[in-house]
Design an enzyme around this catalytic site. Structure first.
Site, PDB file in Angstrom:
ATOM      1  N   HIS A 366       0.841  -1.195   0.000  1.00 33.47           N
ATOM      2  CA  HIS A 366       0.000   0.000   0.000  1.00 33.47           C
ATOM      3  C   HIS A 366       0.877   1.246   0.000  1.00 33.47           C
ATOM      4  O   HIS A 366       1.937   1.270   0.626  1.00 33.47           O
ATOM      5  CB  HIS A 366      -0.893   0.018   1.248  1.00 33.47           C
ATOM      6  CG  HIS A 366      -1.809  -1.160   1.331  1.00 33.47           C
ATOM      7  ND1 HIS A 366      -2.141  -1.768   2.527  1.00 33.47           N
ATOM      8  CD2 HIS A 366      -2.459  -1.862   0.368  1.00 33.47           C
ATOM      9  CE1 HIS A 366      -2.964  -2.782   2.285  1.00 33.47           C
ATOM     10  NE2 HIS A 366      -3.155  -2.858   0.984  1.00 33.47           N
ATOM     11  N   HIS A 558       4.059  -0.178   4.941  1.00 31.07           N
ATOM     12  CA  HIS A 558       4.597  -1.338   5.646  1.00 31.07           C
ATOM     13  C   HIS A 558       3.698  -2.564   5.563  1.00 31.07           C
ATOM     14  O   HIS A 558       3.711  -3.415   6.449  1.00 31.07           O
ATOM     15  CB  HIS A 558       4.868  -1.014   7.122  1.00 31.07           C
ATOM     16  CG  HIS A 558       5.642   0.241   7.360  1.00 31.07           C
ATOM     17  ND1 HIS A 558       5.775   0.817   8.602  1.00 31.07           N
ATOM     18  CD2 HIS A 558       6.323   1.045   6.512  1.00 31.07           C
ATOM     19  CE1 HIS A 558       6.499   1.914   8.512  1.00 31.07           C
ATOM     20  NE2 HIS A 558       6.832   2.076   7.251  1.00 31.07           N
ATOM     21  N   HIS A 559       2.936  -2.671   4.480  1.00 32.53           N
ATOM     22  CA  HIS A 559       2.073  -3.836   4.268  1.00 32.53           C
ATOM     23  C   HIS A 559       2.582  -4.614   3.048  1.00 32.53           C
ATOM     24  O   HIS A 559       1.832  -4.945   2.136  1.00 32.53           O
ATOM     25  CB  HIS A 559       0.617  -3.405   4.073  1.00 32.53           C
ATOM     26  CG  HIS A 559       0.061  -2.642   5.226  1.00 32.53           C
ATOM     27  ND1 HIS A 559      -0.969  -1.737   5.096  1.00 32.53           N
ATOM     28  CD2 HIS A 559       0.394  -2.628   6.542  1.00 32.53           C
ATOM     29  CE1 HIS A 559      -1.245  -1.208   6.279  1.00 32.53           C
ATOM     30  NE2 HIS A 559      -0.430  -1.738   7.170  1.00 32.53           N
ATOM     31  N   SER A 560       3.862  -4.913   3.055  1.00 31.47           N
ATOM     32  CA  SER A 560       4.528  -5.501   1.892  1.00 31.47           C
ATOM     33  C   SER A 560       4.197  -6.989   1.756  1.00 31.47           C
ATOM     34  O   SER A 560       4.184  -7.728   2.749  1.00 31.47           O
ATOM     35  CB  SER A 560       6.039  -5.321   2.024  1.00 31.47           C
ATOM     36  OG  SER A 560       6.369  -3.986   2.360  1.00 31.47           O
TER      37      SER A 560
END
Length: 624
Positions: A366, A558-560
């Protein structure tokens, strides 16, 4: 998700511990009187202090093995959100031995990680992998070194031990897409729902009878700490036509109070809940500060792993499976260092190619922007909220108060409202009841921070974290060198597709519409504090102004995911099959966020845990 500047945060840490020491005797007496497990009923700082003053090792220390064997049935690499779940579930049967290798330390190494409100203070410590993007053209212009930070947890519990404690499963359409578009049979919403529920211990009274929630699981799901601002956010949503919903229930779209992974004030991480509360098992060894550097492959069979601990290179064998749960960047790095990855890339680095696979060729995430508003009433949290003894004592004694604060309200929205109920949402908004000012998270350069943060972090107001949930642009992960201590090359490619910029602009317009509602105008909500000088050559709030802001201060959230993508065996873009087996290699699996075919709608910790629960169940069926 309480955010303050570094110096104040450090003093807050010291104050909590200091005040906690004063209270430790009373709390110790309370523990003896109640005879209740302290990690279930008292805040983590309190319980760690009690153990310290009782002369006992911390709970985290007590899990770590002094010695490890030469061979195990399962070797799990990484004790993060997924790895801790797998180690706990696979060791439930005493007939199978499990080794859990973690590059970082145990979860009590810094006991303040258990305090939800201090989450972001650990993003730039040795409890996180300090990953950063590369410098990319036309994006991150206002960030330090023109890079977005991509930290991941480096301790038992992984990112679940340092994140903002927000519980979000994703949209059912996400998992339908996994099946229908990517061929991941068995990974649809209905397949995963039982495992979301299995992991969950719902604590929200109004949801305890919901068929979408579970009780008695390891991970607590609780209501959010509320401020007076919460009702204004919710009313603004209603004024713009959105309903209040349980975003982890039947319908994600709408406005919701945030659901949190917090139990009685304590962060509900996988390390604490799945491992700490179970305690030591004779068939489970946990080795911390153990960096795995290579997988041993013999005739395309994974037989063991090499790791470095206390400066020594060691080797351990696996009789059944080696499972990589190292995370979205470390898992592909380890595969490529071991000869599993894109042939040409590995050959360029002089790595012998075992199997040519598209490892790291898709890096999904995101991207978004943080905007703020000041208000004319003292309804929000500020630095002053946390000063003095009262909030610290409240947290120490009851596990309540502002030290449990995170984002208060979230909203899932469609750019084209005719698609509501037909497709997954495009935009997620978070409304923390304070002005976001933690540069560990934002990573603004000094001049941008001086202009957008420093003057506002202690005034009444709030922020909107505006996330584009499904960007068209995806990035790549590549090796920087053959040195396992070298960070991989992370190219996000964020906003390379111009439509992503326009979609994020649409999200900003949604925020503006909410600001203009009677609810938020009644408290003087004013977004003029976003009038940045570096975009002043455009008219404030024009399309071009907001595009300029996007190019300067947009960041990664940080939603990798998706760097070891799951898919059919004949899918040339996939790395693992639907059983999470690495194509072409026996006894090697991957289970973490890297196997997502595509990023889900919202925070990813909950689906990572559900995937690990489902995968553990699959492995148990296999061995039977």
């Amino acid at each position: 998700m309480f955010v303050i500047d570094g110096s104040t945060l450090d003093s807050a840490h010291q104050s909590v511990v200091s005040e906690g020491a004063i209270l430790s005797c009373a709390l110790h007496a309370q523990k003896k009187k109640s005879n209740i497990a302290i990690h279930n009923r008292t805040p983590s700082v309190a319980y760690s202090l009690i153990l310290r003053y009782a002369g006992k090792p911390s709970l985290g220390e007590s899990l770590v093995s002094d010695k490890i064997s030469d061979v195990y049935d399962y070797v799990i690499v990484g004790a993060g959100s997924a790895g801790s779940v797998l180690a706990s579930r696979l060791s439930e049967d005493a007939n199978y031995s499990v080794l859990l290798l973690e590059a970082g330390n145990h979860f009590d190494y810094d006991k303040n990680i258990h305090i939800p409100g201090l989450a972001l203070s650990f993003l730039k410590t040795d409890l996180a992998w300090q990953f950063k993007s590369e410098t990319e053209n036309g994006i991150f212009l206002g960030l330090k070194d023109k890079k977005t930070v991509l930290p991941k947890g480096r301790l038992v519990g992984g990112t679940s031990a340092i994140n903002a404690c927000v519980y979000t499963r994703g949209n059912p359409f996400d998992f339908h897409e996994w099946v229908n578009k990517y061929g991941c049979k068995g990974w649809g919403y209905n397949d995963l729902l039982p495992f979301f529920k299995k992991a969950e211990d719902i604590k929200i009274p109004g949801l305890k009878t919901s068929k979408y929630h579970g009780s008695g699981g390891p991970i607590a799901v609780s209501g959010v700490f509320s401020t007076p601002l919460g009702k204004y956010f919710m009313n603004a949503g209603k004024e713009t036509g959105y309903t209040e919903t349980d975003y982890n229930g039947k319908i994600q779209e709408g406005f919701s109070r945030v659901q949190t992974n917090i139990r009685n004030g304590v962060r509900s991480s996988t390390g604490l809940e799945y491992l700490g509360k179970v305690g030591r098992r004779p068939n489970l060894d946990i080795s911390t500060n153990s960096l795995v550097t290579k997988i041993q492959l013999e005739l395309k069979i994974a037989t063991g792993v090499y790791f470095i601990k206390q400066g020594r290179k060691q080797f351990v064998k696996a009789k059944r499976d080696i499972i990589l749960s190292s995370g979205v960047f470390n898992s592909p790095q380890l595969l490529m260092l071991s000869g599993v990855g894109p042939k040409r890339h590995l050959q360029d680095l002089g790595i012998s190619v075992e199997t040519d696979l598209p490892v790291g060729q898709k890096f999904d995430d995101h991207v978004g922007i943080v905007l703020s508003a000041k208000i004319n009433q003292s309804l929000s949290l500020t630095i002053d909220t946390f000063s003095g003894a009262r909030p610290k004592i409240e947290y120490m004694l009851f596990g309540t108060g502002p030290f449990t604060a995170t984002s208060e309200v979230t909203a899932f929205m469609h750019i084209d409202q005719s698609k509501i109920g037909k497709e997954r949402p495009d935009i997620q908004l978070f409304f923390p009841p304070f002005i976001v000012g933690d540069n560990n998270f934002l990573n603004y350069n000094d001049s941008v921070a001086a202009e957008l943060i420093n003057n506002y972090i202690n005034i009444p107001g709030f922020s909107a974290i505006i996330a584009l949930l499904h960007p068209r642009s995806t990035g790549t992960v590549r090796l920087r060198s053959t040195d396992p201590f070298d960070s991989p090359i992370l190219d996000t490619n964020h906003l390379k597709d111009k439509q992503d910029i326009e979609d994020l602009l649409a999200g900003i317009r949604m925020f503006e519409k909410l600001i203009s509602t009677k609810s938020l105008q009644s408290i003087g909500a004013d977004i003029s504090i976003n009038k940045a000088s570096f975009c002043s050559h455009h008219t404030f709030r024009s399309d071009d102004f907001w595009r300029c802001m996007i190019h300067h201060i947009a960041l990664n959230f940080h939603h990798s995911t998706s760097t070891c993508k799951m898919g059919r065996k004949d899918d040339p873009t996939s790395v693992v099959n639907v059983d999470l087996k690495v194509h072409g290699i026996k006894n090697l699996r991957v289970c973490d966020a890297s196997v997502f075919p595509a990023v889900t709608s919202g925070n990813i910790n909950a689906p990572v845990i559900a995937i690990a629960e489902k995968f553990a169940n699959m492995l148990k069926k296999e061995r039977n």
